[in-house]
Design a protein around this motif. Structure first.
Motif, mmCIF file in Angstrom:
data_model
loop_
_atom_site.group_PDB
_atom_site.id
_atom_site.type_symbol
_atom_site.label_atom_id
_atom_site.label_comp_id
_atom_site.label_asym_id
_atom_site.label_seq_id
_atom_site.Cartn_x
_atom_site.Cartn_y
_atom_site.Cartn_z
ATOM 1 N N ILE A 3 29.486 7.838 67.808
ATOM 2 C CA ILE A 3 28.504 8.282 68.806
ATOM 3 C C ILE A 3 27.173 7.598 68.484
ATOM 4 O O ILE A 3 26.477 8.006 67.544
ATOM 5 C CB ILE A 3 28.317 9.828 68.737
ATOM 6 C CG1 ILE A 3 29.680 10.530 68.814
ATOM 7 C CG2 ILE A 3 27.381 10.318 69.814
ATOM 8 C CD1 ILE A 3 29.622 12.017 68.520
ATOM 9 N N ILE B 130 31.021 18.978 66.653
ATOM 10 C CA ILE B 130 29.967 17.956 66.765
ATOM 11 C C ILE B 130 28.794 18.519 67.575
ATOM 12 O O ILE B 130 27.623 18.348 67.228
ATOM 13 C CB ILE B 130 30.535 16.664 67.396
ATOM 14 C CG1 ILE B 130 31.571 16.078 66.439
ATOM 15 C CG2 ILE B 130 29.431 15.662 67.725
ATOM 16 C CD1 ILE B 130 32.284 14.871 66.944
ATOM 17 N N ARG B 131 29.152 19.213 68.663
ATOM 18 C CA ARG B 131 28.128 19.829 69.512
ATOM 19 C C ARG B 131 27.258 20.780 68.671
ATOM 20 O O ARG B 131 26.033 20.745 68.727
ATOM 21 C CB ARG B 131 28.859 20.602 70.611
ATOM 22 C CG ARG B 131 27.977 21.269 71.569
ATOM 23 C CD ARG B 131 28.718 21.618 72.857
ATOM 24 N NE ARG B 131 27.732 22.034 73.802
ATOM 25 C CZ ARG B 131 27.478 23.305 74.096
ATOM 26 N NH1 ARG B 131 28.185 24.257 73.547
ATOM 27 N NH2 ARG B 131 26.514 23.607 74.927
ATOM 28 N N THR C 226 29.049 17.238 75.651
ATOM 29 C CA THR C 226 30.398 16.816 76.070
ATOM 30 C C THR C 226 31.319 16.602 74.856
ATOM 31 O O THR C 226 32.492 16.299 75.013
ATOM 32 C CB THR C 226 30.357 15.489 76.876
ATOM 33 O OG1 THR C 226 29.783 14.484 76.019
ATOM 34 C CG2 THR C 226 29.532 15.616 78.135
ATOM 35 N N GLU C 227 30.784 16.724 73.669
ATOM 36 C CA GLU C 227 31.578 16.495 72.449
ATOM 37 C C GLU C 227 32.341 17.770 72.054
ATOM 38 O O GLU C 227 31.985 18.864 72.481
ATOM 39 C CB GLU C 227 30.638 16.091 71.298
ATOM 40 C CG GLU C 227 30.044 14.716 71.461
ATOM 41 C CD GLU C 227 31.097 13.611 71.453
ATOM 42 O OE1 GLU C 227 32.096 13.734 70.719
ATOM 43 O OE2 GLU C 227 30.922 12.627 72.196
ATOM 44 N N ARG D 236 24.632 14.561 76.179
ATOM 45 C CA ARG D 236 25.642 13.730 75.512
ATOM 46 C C ARG D 236 26.438 14.573 74.500
ATOM 47 O O ARG D 236 27.659 14.543 74.472
ATOM 48 C CB ARG D 236 24.930 12.567 74.818
ATOM 49 C CG ARG D 236 25.793 11.701 73.958
ATOM 50 C CD ARG D 236 26.747 10.882 74.845
ATOM 51 N NE ARG D 236 27.515 9.931 74.073
ATOM 52 C CZ ARG D 236 28.667 10.204 73.476
ATOM 53 N NH1 ARG D 236 29.174 11.414 73.561
ATOM 54 N NH2 ARG D 236 29.318 9.272 72.799
ATOM 55 N N PHE D 237 25.719 15.353 73.694
ATOM 56 C CA PHE D 237 26.406 16.146 72.667
ATOM 57 C C PHE D 237 27.135 17.347 73.269
ATOM 58 O O PHE D 237 28.115 17.814 72.690
ATOM 59 C CB PHE D 237 25.421 16.575 71.568
ATOM 60 C CG PHE D 237 25.140 15.454 70.616
ATOM 61 C CD1 PHE D 237 25.978 15.207 69.544
ATOM 62 C CD2 PHE D 237 24.084 14.586 70.829
ATOM 63 C CE1 PHE D 237 25.753 14.145 68.689
ATOM 64 C CE2 PHE D 237 23.843 13.518 69.982
ATOM 65 C CZ PHE D 237 24.680 13.291 68.909
#
Ligand code: ATP
Ligand SMILES: Nc1ccn([C@H]2C[C@H](O)[C@@H](COP(=O)(O)O)O2)c(=O)n1
Length: 221
Positions: free
Chosen positions: A1, A73-74, A68-69, A65-66
């Motif tokens: 990422i 990770i989010r 969608t992880e 962006r995060f």
């Protein structure tokens, strides 16, 4: 990422040993649409405080962006966001009171509620270490948790007419998830959340929150 490097660079600019200044630091927590932004804005004005939020603006552009992880990770993104916010709190609380819109309790409550399934009774038991404030993260003096019935929350979400995030839709659809988030908030310790009934009018909620803050932080005028 690739964005992770940019977020880490922001974090590298921050002090790692953030200490609170002499002015009070108040966290405002609650599910979405419980009235956090409305209340934090009135408190900011009334106490001439600095209003901060977590995640902070400097990494806000990476949030989508995060989101969608995968959850781990989010959550790492949100957890790091709290540490970046802590360095701003340290700086600002040296010269004025600070109000924080979401902080560690949000990250912990949503993360724990996501990892557990079913009823709130499946959550880790009260006083579990997961409910403790991280030792290396600057602590607020007081955290207010806005509580609201699910029906009124949905009315307010619909009244806003904005596009809902995936997690907001899940909260709406999944009553058990909402109950787990709320119960986790209530189990958080050191500091625990002080409950504020958010179903009253905006003026009434502000009045109650103002009173609680003055009672806990008698340095505020
Ligand atoms: N006490 C209140 N009574 C009635 N409506 C309210 C009250 N407080 C806030 N609202 C309205 O409810 C909606 C949600 O409020 P607000 O945006 O402050 O919530 P929030 O907790 O910050 O939401 P989010 O976490 O999703 O950003 C807004 O339309 C706001 O005007
Ligand atoms: N400190 C924070 C702030 C937010 N989150 C997560 C929890 C929810 O998934 C979502 C809610 O934020 P909102 O859209 O209401 O601003 O963001 C977190 O984990 N930690």
């Amino acid at each position: 990422i690739p964005e992770a490097n940019e977020v880490l660079q922001e974090a590298d600019h921050c002090s790692r040993t953030s200490r609170k200044g002499k002015f009070p630091v108040i966290g405002i927590e609650g599910l979405d649409a419980t009235g956090k932004s409305t209340l934090t804005e009135s408190l900011r004005e009334s106490f001439k405080a600095v209003l901060l939020k977590s995640p902070p603006d400097c990494i806000g552009r990476y949030r989508k962006r995060f989101d969608t992880e995968p959850p781990l990770i989010r959550r790492a993104f949100y957890a790091l966001g709290n540490y970046i916010t802590a360095s701003f709190i340290a700086n600002k609380s040296a010269t004025s009171p600070v109000i924080v819109d979401r902080y560690w309790h949000s990250t912990a409550a949503y993360a724990i509620a996501t990892e557990v399934s079913g009823k709130a009774e499946n959550l880790p038991p009260p006083h579990h270490e997961l409910y403790q404030w991280p030792l290396d993260l600057l602590q607020p003096d007081l955290v207010l948790l806005l509580t609201l019935s699910p029906e009124e929350r949905i009315r307010r979400i619909e009244g806003r007419g904005e596009q809902k995030t995936k997690e907001e839709m899940e909260l709406e659809a999944n009553c058990l998830f909402r109950q787990r988030v709320e119960e986790t908030y209530k189990r958080m310790e050191n500091p625990a959340c002080v409950l504020v009934d958010a179903s009253a009018s905006k003026e009434e909620v502000f009045k109650n929150a103002h009173l609680l803050i003055k009672r806990y932080c008698n340095t505020l005028s």
